[in-house]
Design an enzyme around this catalytic site. Sequence first.
Site, mmCIF file in Angstrom:
data_model
loop_
_atom_site.group_PDB
_atom_site.id
_atom_site.type_symbol
_atom_site.label_atom_id
_atom_site.label_comp_id
_atom_site.label_asym_id
_atom_site.label_seq_id
_atom_site.Cartn_x
_atom_site.Cartn_y
_atom_site.Cartn_z
ATOM 1 N N ARG A 1 0.767 -0.989 0.020
ATOM 2 C CA ARG A 1 -0.066 0.050 -0.071
ATOM 3 C C ARG A 1 0.900 1.298 0.006
ATOM 4 N NH1 ARG A 1 -2.679 -0.474 4.791
ATOM 5 N NH2 ARG A 1 -4.017 -2.076 3.947
ATOM 6 N N TYR A 2 2.167 1.302 0.673
ATOM 7 C CA TYR A 2 2.674 2.364 0.726
ATOM 8 C C TYR A 2 4.051 1.890 0.037
ATOM 9 C CZ TYR A 2 -0.154 3.624 4.833
ATOM 10 O OH TYR A 2 -1.184 3.893 5.409
ATOM 11 N N ARG A 55 7.251 -0.032 2.107
ATOM 12 C CA ARG A 55 7.069 -1.024 2.991
ATOM 13 C C ARG A 55 6.015 -1.807 2.395
ATOM 14 N NH1 ARG A 55 5.763 3.962 4.431
ATOM 15 N NH2 ARG A 55 3.742 4.273 5.574
ATOM 16 N N CYS A 66 -5.261 -16.245 14.675
ATOM 17 C CA CYS A 66 -4.908 -15.458 15.670
ATOM 18 C C CYS A 66 -5.071 -15.936 17.121
ATOM 19 C CB CYS A 66 -5.894 -14.152 15.618
ATOM 20 S SG CYS A 66 -5.278 -12.719 14.649
ATOM 21 N N CYS A 83 -10.392 -10.331 18.216
ATOM 22 C CA CYS A 83 -10.994 -9.177 18.784
ATOM 23 C C CYS A 83 -12.193 -8.826 17.889
ATOM 24 C CB CYS A 83 -9.833 -8.059 18.540
ATOM 25 S SG CYS A 83 -8.530 -8.542 19.288
ATOM 26 N N CYS A 112 -11.891 -6.189 14.981
ATOM 27 C CA CYS A 112 -10.912 -6.482 13.956
ATOM 28 C C CYS A 112 -11.264 -6.299 12.497
ATOM 29 C CB CYS A 112 -10.296 -8.013 13.950
ATOM 30 S SG CYS A 112 -9.033 -8.058 12.989
ATOM 31 N N ARG A 140 -10.125 -7.118 9.816
ATOM 32 C CA ARG A 140 -9.856 -8.430 9.107
ATOM 33 C C ARG A 140 -10.591 -9.611 9.635
ATOM 34 N NH1 ARG A 140 -3.788 -7.390 8.839
ATOM 35 N NH2 ARG A 140 -3.443 -6.197 6.915
ATOM 36 N N ASP A 161 -12.072 1.681 12.168
ATOM 37 C CA ASP A 161 -12.508 1.205 10.718
ATOM 38 C C ASP A 161 -13.876 1.034 10.383
ATOM 39 O OD1 ASP A 161 -9.714 1.736 9.827
ATOM 40 O OD2 ASP A 161 -9.350 -0.219 10.778
ATOM 41 N N ASP A 208 -7.346 5.313 8.928
ATOM 42 C CA ASP A 208 -7.090 4.721 7.682
ATOM 43 C C ASP A 208 -8.036 4.962 6.575
ATOM 44 O OD1 ASP A 208 -5.519 3.125 6.229
ATOM 45 O OD2 ASP A 208 -5.065 1.701 7.952
ATOM 46 N N LYS A 242 -3.032 5.997 5.861
ATOM 47 C CA LYS A 242 -3.442 6.833 6.927
ATOM 48 C C LYS A 242 -3.125 8.273 6.988
ATOM 49 C CE LYS A 242 -1.836 2.740 9.685
ATOM 50 N NZ LYS A 242 -1.175 2.069 8.744
#
Length: 331
Positions: free
Chosen positions: A68-69, A72, A81, A85, A88, A90, A250, A287, A294
């Site tokens: 995305r950037y 990185r 996981c 959470c 989340c 995802r 999000d 984001d 972001k």
Amino acid sequence: MPTSNPAALVYPSRVPAHYRSRIDGADPQDPLHLQTIPQTAELCFDPREMSDPIGDDRHSPCPHLVHRYPDRVLLIPTHACAIHCRYCFRKEKLASSPKAFPFSDLLPAFDYIRKHTEITEVILTGGDPLLLPDKTLGLLRSTVEDIPHLRALRIHTRMPIVSPKRITPRLVRALSGKLLVTFVTHANHVRELCAETKTAAELLRRAAFVLLNQTVLLKGVNDDADTLATLFQELFYSHGIKPYYLHHCDLTRGLLHFRTSIDCGLRIMETLRGRLSGVCLPQYVLDLPGGHGKIPLCPPYIHARKGFAWTFRSPTGVLCDYEEVIPENPP
């Protein structure tokens, strides 16, 4: 943790023993309970919410990699996981994707990284990469190190918080090498911190790893300045972990009950700015949907300007005049 909530049938529930022991089961509004126990509200979708709110799929040039950037990439070596959470971004992938896959599945991602010399940092995320065996983590680390243009390895993980015994000398050895290694933990409330999390953080610090923390702003969990101030101070002063980002929640589907307004977040940050040392203060970020990156969300400190004469509002609300002293023809 057993539950009859229908949300658990759509989005699985998983809570490790250490974290479960810290939940006040008698209090349905306990901040740790709210983060981990399925709620019917998760099945109430607003049509403006998204299954892929930050554009992972759009920016995935090959399996298990997100670019995305420019400098990185995210490398996703597992979808598993330790804890599920409820907020989340995802969560739909975790509910529908296979949990494990062979290391060979990552080879196209490493080939992509080798070909793109603008990439300087690989971020292991998931799922939680620390669910992988130490041997696999060591192989990931050494493979990253063998790519000449890479300078840093970053690991996004909940494990130091939710299952701190996972942080062992053997793990540290597996991840130690010639590259800068940064651990980004994830704590949302001070009750997630304890003697065991402090011990885990100390072990990582002694290995010269950089320690940062991300927090998500969650209604009913941490949406007030006192709660966040206590968390951020304990992270830094007791654990040596720098608060890094405070994420606005999000547009993940089914999170209306967790999402505050941006105005709420701005008010909190304005209060914290005048109250906390800068080393304890994260950046409040949004984001942008679709993978556009972001952006910082900041209270409005610029009150007025005329040319190079400015009026700023201090964190305590005082208006202060400021005139720039610069060359006559600044760049």
